[in-house]
Structures are given as structure tokens and as C-alpha cells.
Design an enzyme around this catalytic site. Structure first.
Site, PDB file in Angstrom:
ATOM      1  N   PHE A  44      43.749  -7.018 107.299  1.00  0.00           N
ATOM      2  CA  PHE A  44      43.643  -5.817 106.469  1.00  0.00           C
ATOM      3  C   PHE A  44      43.842  -6.236 105.020  1.00  0.00           C
ATOM      4  CE2 PHE A  44      44.963  -2.291 103.916  1.00  0.00           C
ATOM      5  CZ  PHE A  44      44.033  -1.317 104.267  1.00  0.00           C
ATOM      6  N   ASP A  49      47.394 -13.099 100.614  1.00  0.00           N
ATOM      7  CA  ASP A  49      47.493 -11.668 100.344  1.00  0.00           C
ATOM      8  C   ASP A  49      48.899 -11.224 100.729  1.00  0.00           C
ATOM      9  OD1 ASP A  49      47.524  -8.936 100.259  1.00  0.00           O
ATOM     10  OD2 ASP A  49      45.617  -8.647 101.289  1.00  0.00           O
ATOM     11  N   LYS A  59      51.610  -3.105  95.800  1.00  0.00           N
ATOM     12  CA  LYS A  59      52.654  -2.275  96.401  1.00  0.00           C
ATOM     13  C   LYS A  59      54.013  -2.375  95.693  1.00  0.00           C
ATOM     14  CE  LYS A  59      50.256  -1.358 100.637  1.00  0.00           C
ATOM     15  NZ  LYS A  59      49.487  -2.141 101.581  1.00  0.00           N
TER      16      LYS A  59
HETATM   17  C1  LIG Z   1      47.963  -2.215 101.427  1.00  0.00           C
HETATM   18  C2  LIG Z   1      47.330  -3.532 101.460  1.00  0.00           C
HETATM   19  C3  LIG Z   1      46.198  -3.818 100.667  1.00  0.00           C
HETATM   20  C4  LIG Z   1      45.482  -2.783  99.832  1.00  0.00           C
HETATM   21  O1  LIG Z   1      46.285  -2.213  98.875  1.00  0.00           O
HETATM   22  P1  LIG Z   1      45.834  -0.816  98.203  1.00  0.00           P
HETATM   23  O2  LIG Z   1      46.801  -0.634  97.077  1.00  0.00           O
HETATM   24  O3  LIG Z   1      45.990   0.223  99.281  1.00  0.00           O
HETATM   25  O4  LIG Z   1      44.426  -0.961  97.776  1.00  0.00           O
HETATM   26  C5  LIG Z   1      45.703  -5.114 100.669  1.00  0.00           C
HETATM   27  N1  LIG Z   1      46.265  -6.062 101.440  1.00  0.00           N
HETATM   28  C6  LIG Z   1      47.326  -5.824 102.235  1.00  0.00           C
HETATM   29  C7  LIG Z   1      47.906  -6.932 103.041  1.00  0.00           C
HETATM   30  C8  LIG Z   1      47.892  -4.544 102.285  1.00  0.00           C
HETATM   31  O5  LIG Z   1      48.923  -4.297 103.087  1.00  0.00           O
END
Ligand SMILES: *Cc1c(COP(=O)(O)O)cnc(C)c1O
Length: 416
Positions: free
Chosen positions: A149, A236, A265
Site C-alpha cells: 500500500f 516507504d 503521516k
Molecule cells: C498512508 C500511507 C500512504 C499514503 O499516504 P496519504 O497521506 O494517505 O496519501 C503511503 N504509504 C504508506 C505506507 C501509507 O501507510
């Protein structure tokens, strides 16, 4: 439509109905309407208090409405909010120095959301591949993992294997090769057989997939393989970073330094959309003026907020707390699992954890259990059907963890 269980107050019902009627139906929220948050707690519109065990998908690691972070935001909001990058502002450079030294990189490229930061990292990786590594134009490929994701843009969903995220959104972006997660053999095979690999994009723990923790040594081995093949290791850490897993970054558990680090985040403590891509000069310097940007990226509020949010992580020793209390939480959950066969598995690292419910992914049972948690004062949400993520703000105390374990067990016992 899934059940809502306990009767909702008319106040909640009216607000839920408004979202239903006037908002796009792109989410399926748990039926609870919140209007206040403080530390590990949130309150609904009827004044009922809950433990927040989602933390806005790990954006609120520092706790809701942290006074230091909110204070920094209010102060900056009253002074200067947005200049765009057409001009310099007095916050950005200070933040850039702070965040690069904090994470140990030469440079940062500031964006707003996680998905934008992932997109930025992919563009940066491709540009590096053509201009530094020497891959022929338009031939670069980036390796990604199954069940990843990384966000919701068209390019990112191009390499997702979540049907709901992809269906009817094509045509998709090419240039990605998908391999199984937690499998260095598969990685090595692709690296060995394909000279056009630019990067390997990976979540150190797959959060959305249900807090899937890879085997020990996976990240270090993957990083070594990337290095051997002159391929960028792109971490990520949007969900796993900023102390969530018991270290500042999840890659720190294996002493790995990513070539490109993606953060989002909790870099703002959940008070403002802030994301960041970090890399050293040999990579970041391939991007020149006019080649990438964002109107809001690196705005003064974002810069001030992120600095305050990162200071809180150090000042309040949130990584240490997550490490210590993660052990307590998983021990308690395993004890509950030994008494209640509904939990088939407990997994996680630091305070990023999940329980797997003994039912298939299509069952509503995990949803029903989350409604019961809510009734007893704890908010969590199922992910991928039968998994429930348990990820409270990192400011939680041991006594509160024990309190929450009691709530979790009581709720699960109702399904025995
Ligand atoms: C939440 C998340 C994203 C995307 O972040 P948004 O601010 O919702 O666009 C990308 N990578 C990971 C691992 C995430 O948990």
C-alpha cells in the site's frame, strides 16, 4: 450495508446522514462521530470517551492535539501561511536543515501527502536511473512488493494488487515489476536478470496489508542486494516511521539506511498534511528547478509544525515508549489469545500491531468486534477483512495499555 449495532444518538445519526448524502462514498467509516481529541483519547458528539487505537493510521503518534505542535501551528498561522515556492520563506530552510540532520540525509524534498511523497520518490528514482545510472530513456523499471500500500494516485494503484483500489481506474502506468514481499530470492532473481532496474520500493512492515512483519534480516539483505546491483532502496516509512515501531524508523531495526526515504503521516503529528522525501546529493541533485513541485509543499506552517512534531518525538522518548509498551501489548494480547480462540494470531513491532481474527476475509466478524470495542470505549478498524490493527498514540502509558487489554478481552468474550 454492515450493521451499526448499538443505537446511535440522533445527533450522530444526523451527522452521519450528512456525510452519506453530500460526501462521496469512498470510505466506510465505523459509526462513531468524533468532535474532540486529547492524547490517547477521542470523544464523540455525545461526550463518550474512547481510546484511539488507530491513531489516524499512525499520523497521530504524538497524541491528539499535542499542545506543543498545535502551539507551533497557531503561532505560524497567525504570521505567515503560504508564500508558494516562488519566493523563499523564513521557516523552510530552518526545517530542511533540521529534518535532514534528524534523519541523516543531505537533502529533503517537501510535499504534503504520503501519496505525493511516494510519487516524488518514484520520479526521483527514474530520473536518477536515466541521468546517473545510465538506463536508456523510458526503459527504467522499479520493483515493488505484492500486497503493497503506497497511496491512491493513478501511478501508485498501477502496481497495487488490491482489486478494489484498481478496478475501472485504468489504463495504468507501466514500469513496475511486482515480486512477493519478504522474499529476497525473488528480489535477487529480478536484479540479476534485468539491467534496467532503477529502484526497489518497499514498506519495512506492510501496514495496510494487516501489519505484516517480514522475517528478521529481510531489509538488510534486500538493501545489500540493491547496493550490489546499483539499485536504489526506497523505504516507504509513511506509516512505520516516526517512532511507531519502536525505533525512529523501522529500517533502523536492521541498521539499514535507505537511499530514498519517504515520510508522511506522523511527521506533523496529525495536525497538518506534511510529507517528505529524503535522499543524499548524488540522488536529489538530479532534480532541477521547474522539474517537480507543489504549491503547498514546504509552506511555513508545514515547516513549523513538522519541526515541533519531530521535537516531541525526541523530547518525550516516543520510540522508547513504543518499543517497551509494544512488548507489553503483544504479551497481553497473546495471553488473551490463549484464552480465546477468536484470535488466531498476534503480530507487530513497537506499537504497530494487529490481531488476526479466526474467520475468512469476507466475514463481517472483525467489523462486529470493532463495533463491540467501540461500545466498550476503544476505537479500531478492520483491515483486509479479518485483521484488526491496534496502534494507539505513542504517548500511551502502561496502565492505559492494561486498561485497553481488559476492554479487548471483554469485547472478544461477547463473541465466544
Ligand atoms: C498512508 C500511507 C500512504 C499514503 O499516504 P496519504 O497521506 O494517505 O496519501 C503511503 N504509504 C504508506 C505506507 C501509507 O501507510
Amino acid at each position: 450495508m454492515k450493521q451499526t449495532h448499538a443505537t446511535l444518538s440522533s445527533k450522530s445519526e444526523v451527522l452521519i446522514e450528512k456525510e452519506n448524502k453530500y460526501g462521496a462514498h469512498n470510505y466506510h467509516p465505523l459509526p462513531v462521530v468524533l468532535d474532540k481529541g486529547e492524547g490517547v483519547f477521542v470523544w464523540d458528539v455525545d461526550g463518550k470517551k474512547y481510546y484511539d487505537f488507530l491513531s489516524a493510521y499512525s499520523a497521530v503518534n504524538q497524541g491528539h492535539c499535542h499542545p506543543k505542535i498545535v502551539g507551533a501551528m497557531v503561532k505560524q498561522a497567525q504570521t505567515l501561511t503560504l508564500t508558494s515556492r516562488a519566493f523563499y520563506n523564513d521557516q523552510l530552510g530552518v526545517y530542511e536543515e533540521y529534518v535532514t540532520k534528524y534523519f541523516g540525509f543531505d537533502k529533503v524534498l517537501p510535499m504534503n501527502t504520503g501519496a505525493e511523497a511516494v510519487e516524488t520518490a518514484l520520479k526521483l528514482c527514474r530520473k536518477w536511473a536515466y541521468e546517473v545510472k545510465g538506463i536508456p530513456e523510458n526503459q527504467a523499471e522499479i520493483i515493488v512488493c505484492e500486497n503493497n500500500f503506497h497511496g491512491r494516485t493513478t501511478t501508485i494503484i498501477s502496481f497495487s494488487n488490491d482489486e478494489a483500489a484498481r478496478k475501472s481506474f485504468g489504463p495504468f502506468t507501466s514500469g513496475f515489476i511486482k515480486i512477493p514481499y519478504d522474499n529476497t530470492e525473488a528480489l535477487e532473481n529480478v536484479l540479476k536478470s534485468n539491467p534496467n532496474i532503477a529502484g526497489f520500493l518497499v514498506e519495512p512492515i506492510q501496514g495496510e496489508a494487516g501489519v505484516y512483519v517480514p522475517s528478521e534480516g529481510y531489509l538488510a539483505k534486500a538493501k545489500a542486494l540493491c547496493e550490489a546491483h546499483n539499485v536504489l532502496f526506497i523505504a516507504d516509512e509513511v506509516q512505520t516511521g516516526i517512532a511507531r515501531t519502536g525505533k525512529l524508523l523501522a529500517v533502523n531495526h536492521e541498521n539499514v539506511q535507505a537511499d530514498i526515504l519517504i515520510l508522511g503521516k506522523a511527521i506533523s503529528g496529525g495536525v497538518y498534511p506534511v510529507s517528505a522525501v529524503l535522499a543524499n546529493n548524488g540522488i536529489m541533485d538530479v532534480i532541477k528547478p521547474g522539474q517537480h513541485g507543489s504549491t503547498f509543499g514546504g509552506n511555513p506552517i508545514a515547516a513549523a509544525v513538522a519541526m515541533a512534531a519531530l521535537e516531541v518525538v525526541k523530547d518525550e522518548k516516543l520510540a522508547e515508549n513504543a518499543e517497551r509498551l509494544g512488548v507489553v501489548l503483544r504479551k497481553g494480547l497473546n495471553e488473551i489469545a490463549s484464552r480465546n480462540p477468536l484470535i488466531s494470531l498476534v503480530r507487530g513491532k513497537g506499537l504497530l500491531n494487529a490481531i488476526v481474527i479466526d474467520c475468512d476475509e469476507e466475514s463481517d466478524l472483525a467489523w462486529e468486534i470493532c463495533l463491540k470495542f467501540r461500545d466498550y470505549g476503544l476505537l479500531a478498524k478492520p483491515t483486509h477483512g479479518n485483521k484488526i490493527r491496534l496502534a494507539p498514540p505513542l504517548v500511551i502509558t502502561e496502565a492505559q495499555i492494561q486498561d485497553c487489554l481488559a476492554i479487548i478481552e471483554k469485547a472478544l468474550n461477547d463473541f465466544k
